[in-house]
Design a protein around this motif. Structure first.
Motif, PDB file in Angstrom:
ATOM      1  N   MET A 126       0.843  -1.188   0.000  1.00  0.00           N
ATOM      2  CA  MET A 126       0.000   0.000   0.000  1.00  0.00           C
ATOM      3  C   MET A 126       0.885   1.248   0.000  1.00  0.00           C
ATOM      4  O   MET A 126       2.078   1.175   0.333  1.00  0.00           O
ATOM      5  N   GLU A 127       0.285   2.364  -0.350  1.00  0.00           N
ATOM      6  CA  GLU A 127       1.024   3.621  -0.389  1.00  0.00           C
ATOM      7  C   GLU A 127       0.431   4.601   0.604  1.00  0.00           C
ATOM      8  O   GLU A 127      -0.800   4.762   0.685  1.00  0.00           O
ATOM      9  N   LEU A 128       1.288   5.240   1.366  1.00  0.00           N
ATOM     10  CA  LEU A 128       0.892   6.294   2.291  1.00  0.00           C
ATOM     11  C   LEU A 128       1.243   7.611   1.620  1.00  0.00           C
ATOM     12  O   LEU A 128       2.422   7.930   1.425  1.00  0.00           O
ATOM     13  N   GLY A 167      -1.615  18.800   5.883  1.00  0.00           N
ATOM     14  CA  GLY A 167      -1.207  17.755   6.811  1.00  0.00           C
ATOM     15  C   GLY A 167      -1.990  16.471   6.693  1.00  0.00           C
ATOM     16  O   GLY A 167      -1.853  15.579   7.537  1.00  0.00           O
ATOM     17  N   THR A 168      -2.837  16.338   5.671  1.00  0.00           N
ATOM     18  CA  THR A 168      -3.635  15.123   5.503  1.00  0.00           C
ATOM     19  C   THR A 168      -2.788  13.991   4.911  1.00  0.00           C
ATOM     20  O   THR A 168      -1.760  14.224   4.276  1.00  0.00           O
ATOM     21  N   VAL A 169      -3.240  12.762   5.134  1.00  0.00           N
ATOM     22  CA  VAL A 169      -2.555  11.575   4.631  1.00  0.00           C
ATOM     23  C   VAL A 169      -3.613  10.577   4.169  1.00  0.00           C
ATOM     24  O   VAL A 169      -4.671  10.447   4.799  1.00  0.00           O
ATOM     25  N   VAL A 170      -3.334   9.864   3.074  1.00  0.00           N
ATOM     26  CA  VAL A 170      -4.227   8.820   2.576  1.00  0.00           C
ATOM     27  C   VAL A 170      -3.443   7.519   2.454  1.00  0.00           C
ATOM     28  O   VAL A 170      -2.309   7.516   1.958  1.00  0.00           O
ATOM     29  N   LEU A 171      -4.017   6.425   2.946  1.00  0.00           N
ATOM     30  CA  LEU A 171      -3.461   5.097   2.757  1.00  0.00           C
ATOM     31  C   LEU A 171      -4.216   4.447   1.611  1.00  0.00           C
ATOM     32  O   LEU A 171      -5.439   4.314   1.656  1.00  0.00           O
ATOM     33  N   ARG A 172      -3.466   4.041   0.572  1.00  0.00           N
ATOM     34  CA  ARG A 172      -4.099   3.596  -0.665  1.00  0.00           C
ATOM     35  C   ARG A 172      -3.564   2.223  -1.061  1.00  0.00           C
ATOM     36  O   ARG A 172      -2.355   1.973  -1.024  1.00  0.00           O
ATOM     37  N   ALA A 173      -4.479   1.324  -1.440  1.00  0.00           N
ATOM     38  CA  ALA A 173      -4.120   0.017  -1.978  1.00  0.00           C
ATOM     39  C   ALA A 173      -4.567  -0.024  -3.433  1.00  0.00           C
ATOM     40  O   ALA A 173      -5.770  -0.129  -3.705  1.00  0.00           O
ATOM     41  N   GLY A 174      -3.634   0.108  -4.353  1.00  0.00           N
ATOM     42  CA  GLY A 174      -3.987   0.206  -5.756  1.00  0.00           C
ATOM     43  C   GLY A 174      -4.794   1.472  -6.011  1.00  0.00           C
ATOM     44  O   GLY A 174      -4.370   2.574  -5.674  1.00  0.00           O
ATOM     45  N   GLU A 175      -5.991   1.317  -6.543  1.00  0.00           N
ATOM     46  CA  GLU A 175      -6.855   2.466  -6.827  1.00  0.00           C
ATOM     47  C   GLU A 175      -7.824   2.762  -5.683  1.00  0.00           C
ATOM     48  O   GLU A 175      -8.618   3.703  -5.759  1.00  0.00           O
ATOM     49  N   ARG A 176      -7.762   1.968  -4.610  1.00  0.00           N
ATOM     50  CA  ARG A 176      -8.732   2.091  -3.520  1.00  0.00           C
ATOM     51  C   ARG A 176      -8.120   2.803  -2.321  1.00  0.00           C
ATOM     52  O   ARG A 176      -7.034   2.462  -1.866  1.00  0.00           O
TER      53      ARG A 176
END
Length: 243
Positions: free
Chosen positions: A48-50, A56-65
């Motif tokens: 996954m990508e952080l 200051g926001t952050v998103v944890l992403r798995a592929g397109e989700r």
């Protein structure tokens, strides 16, 4: 951008990651108190990508989700209730009692089928039924300070206790978690207390306060957790047993 994967041992429900551990990975990437919203069951053993965003926001992403999102916040849940270690210990249930009703018995945080050292084994008990205050003791292993991600994980399951269905038939999962880490948490034999109490109840959503205290009553962390009661079909799917 940071690439990460959650090891299988950090599960909550059998096929997805522990909510508090996942929230901790996102929340500790934010400077100061953070609120993390879980948007989908976090996958295990999956790259996954952080990703950092504006403000200051952050998103944890798995592929397109998008799996989770985090943002800076404030955590104001007031002072914790009073509860002595002996009082908490007396209220904590045994593994055998929990095995009869726990919806996710292999949960990293509170699963009775996990061994000490493999899981956190935080079995909260009701201390004050009138005020619906729950508590558990926690003595983290290791040296120095506890990894902040594990502090988030330790706060997670005890924060659910005031909202749990005692029969285990209506399981709840973490939807949103805000945590303020106020001080380092020492490991290596120090016995801490984790207390929780309800804040509000709206439909299938239940929001609770949670506090981590040391032996001298100093509050090391405080949190606000929103738990969501699963619909029957979702509950069966998350348990993985088809019931």
């Amino acid at each position: 951008m940071t690439t990460l994967s959650i090891a299988a041992r950090f599960n909550g429900p059998p096929a997805s990651a522990h909510g508090g551990y996942t929230a901790g990975l996102v929340g500790t990437a934010i400077d100061g108190p953070a609120e993390v919203t879980l948007l989908a069951p976090p996958p295990l053993e999956t790259a996954m990508e952080l990703v950092a965003g504006d403000g200051g926001t952050v998103v944890l992403r798995a592929g397109e989700r998008d799996v989770a999102s985090g943002r800076p916040t404030t955590v104001d849940v007031g002072a914790p209730p009073a509860a002595a270690v002996a009082e908490i210990r007396a209220a904590m249930p045994s593994r055998e009692v929990l095995r009869t009703s726990h919806p996710f018995p292999t949960c990293f945080g509170c699963g009775p089928d996990r061994d000490d050292g493999d899981g956190l084994c935080l079995f909260a008990g009701e201390i004050d039924p009138a005020a619906r205050v729950w508590g558990v003791t926690w003595t983290p292993d290791g040296d120095g300070a506890v990894d902040p991600v594990l502090v988030w994980a330790a706060l997670d399951c005890p924060s659910s206790a005031p909202a749990q269905d005692p029969t285990g038939e209506r399981p709840i999962v973490l939807g949103r978690f805000a945590v303020d880490l106020l001080a380092e948490v020492p490991a290596g034999g120090a016995e801490h207390r984790i207390l929780s109490a309800p804040l509000r109840h709206e439909g299938r959503k239940r929001t609770n306060a949670v506090w981590l205290l040391d032996a001298g009553d100093a509050v090391l962390a405080a949190g606000r957790a929103t738990w969501i009661e699963l619909k029957p079909d979702d509950a069966a799917a998350r348990r993985g047993d088809g019931r």
